[in-house]
Design a protein around this motif. Structure first.
Motif, mmCIF file in Angstrom:
data_model
loop_
_atom_site.group_PDB
_atom_site.id
_atom_site.type_symbol
_atom_site.label_atom_id
_atom_site.label_comp_id
_atom_site.label_asym_id
_atom_site.label_seq_id
_atom_site.Cartn_x
_atom_site.Cartn_y
_atom_site.Cartn_z
ATOM 1 N N LEU A 19 44.891 120.871 59.100
ATOM 2 C CA LEU A 19 44.294 119.554 59.289
ATOM 3 C C LEU A 19 43.818 119.052 57.932
ATOM 4 N N ILE A 20 44.406 117.962 57.473
ATOM 5 C CA ILE A 20 44.074 117.358 56.182
ATOM 6 C C ILE A 20 43.335 116.053 56.440
ATOM 7 N N ALA A 21 42.318 115.787 55.636
ATOM 8 C CA ALA A 21 41.597 114.515 55.732
ATOM 9 C C ALA A 21 41.453 113.919 54.342
ATOM 10 N N LYS A 52 35.548 98.139 56.051
ATOM 11 C CA LYS A 52 34.605 99.193 56.430
ATOM 12 C C LYS A 52 34.833 99.662 57.867
ATOM 13 N N THR A 53 36.086 99.719 58.279
ATOM 14 C CA THR A 53 36.400 100.158 59.627
ATOM 15 C C THR A 53 36.906 101.592 59.687
ATOM 16 N N LEU A 54 37.203 102.194 58.541
ATOM 17 C CA LEU A 54 37.832 103.507 58.548
ATOM 18 C C LEU A 54 37.218 104.396 57.474
ATOM 19 N N ASP A 55 36.660 105.527 57.889
ATOM 20 C CA ASP A 55 36.042 106.446 56.943
ATOM 21 C C ASP A 55 37.038 107.430 56.354
ATOM 22 N N CYS A 56 38.074 107.775 57.106
ATOM 23 C CA CYS A 56 39.062 108.714 56.593
ATOM 24 C C CYS A 56 40.353 108.593 57.389
#
Length: 213
Positions: free
Chosen positions: A81-83, A34-38
């Protein structure tokens, strides 16, 4: 707005499939803690098209694609910019009238053919400069210089380093992941990009057929 300084680590991938697998691994492995949202990617049209195509083929939904067209259709020749997040794939033009948007994801992949001016707008903790394939290889490896290329070549910020130095930097990046929850509020880090993306009026269920060719 946070302003994170990062070393740029250069990485080469054989093709877009290999690149996207790495992007997915970065997103999913980090998300386990749970350290990275995207994960964010900065790329021009051809690269962006292929990256999104691979992501879709791997089962990711299209969350929102804005103003994405061939350069000869809208005269836009700059970066996108891609997420990639839990909702799927987001994409929008990275350059506006007043300059480039900020890339605020904790991890950002930027293609090596992007304008160097965009580097100052990347606020990510981890930044990978990405190249695809071998520019020195003509496909016939018996008659080109690729056999002479040092397979143990490593580079950080454009400077050739030893394998030991590269591995040390990689460990520092991993340590960054492990310590994110202790000192960084990820929700604040991503608030700007979510506000920006969610304010669009247009929601696309799929890309135009021309996207795939």
């Amino acid at each position: 707005m946070i302003n994170i300084k990062a070393d740029i680590v250069e990485r080469n991938f054989t093709d877009y499939t290999e690149l996207v697998v790495d992007i997915e691994n970065t997103y999913f492995d980090s998300n386990m803690d749970k350290t990275l949202d995207c994960v964010e990617i900065i790329a021009k049209y051809e690269d962006a098209k292929n990256i999104i195509a691979e992501l879709v083929e791997n089962g990711h939904d299209l969350a929102h694609i804005s103003d994405f067209a061939r350069p000869d259709h809208d005269n836009y020749n700059d970066e996108y910019l891609i997420a990639l997040d839990h909702e799927g794939i987001w994409c929008e033009p990275a350059k506006r009238e007043n300059g480039y948007l900020y890339a605020t994801g904790v991890v950002c992949y930027v293609m090596d053919n992007c304008n160097s001016k965009i580097i100052s707008r990347i606020q990510s903790k981890v930044v990978y400069e990405v190249s695809i394939g071998d520019d020195n290889c003509d496909g016939d490896c018996d008659h080109c210089d690729c056999k002479e290329i040092d397979k143990d070549y490593y580079s950080i910020n454009g400077k050739q380093v030893s394998q030991a130095e590269f591995e040390k930097k990689t460990k520092e990046i991993q340590k960054t992941y492990d310590s994110l929850n202790d000192g960084l509020d990820i929700a604040d880090a991503f608030s700007e990009i979510y506000k920006r993306l969610m304010n669009y009026a247009c929601y696309l269920d799929k890309l135009d057929e021309s996207f795939w060719y």
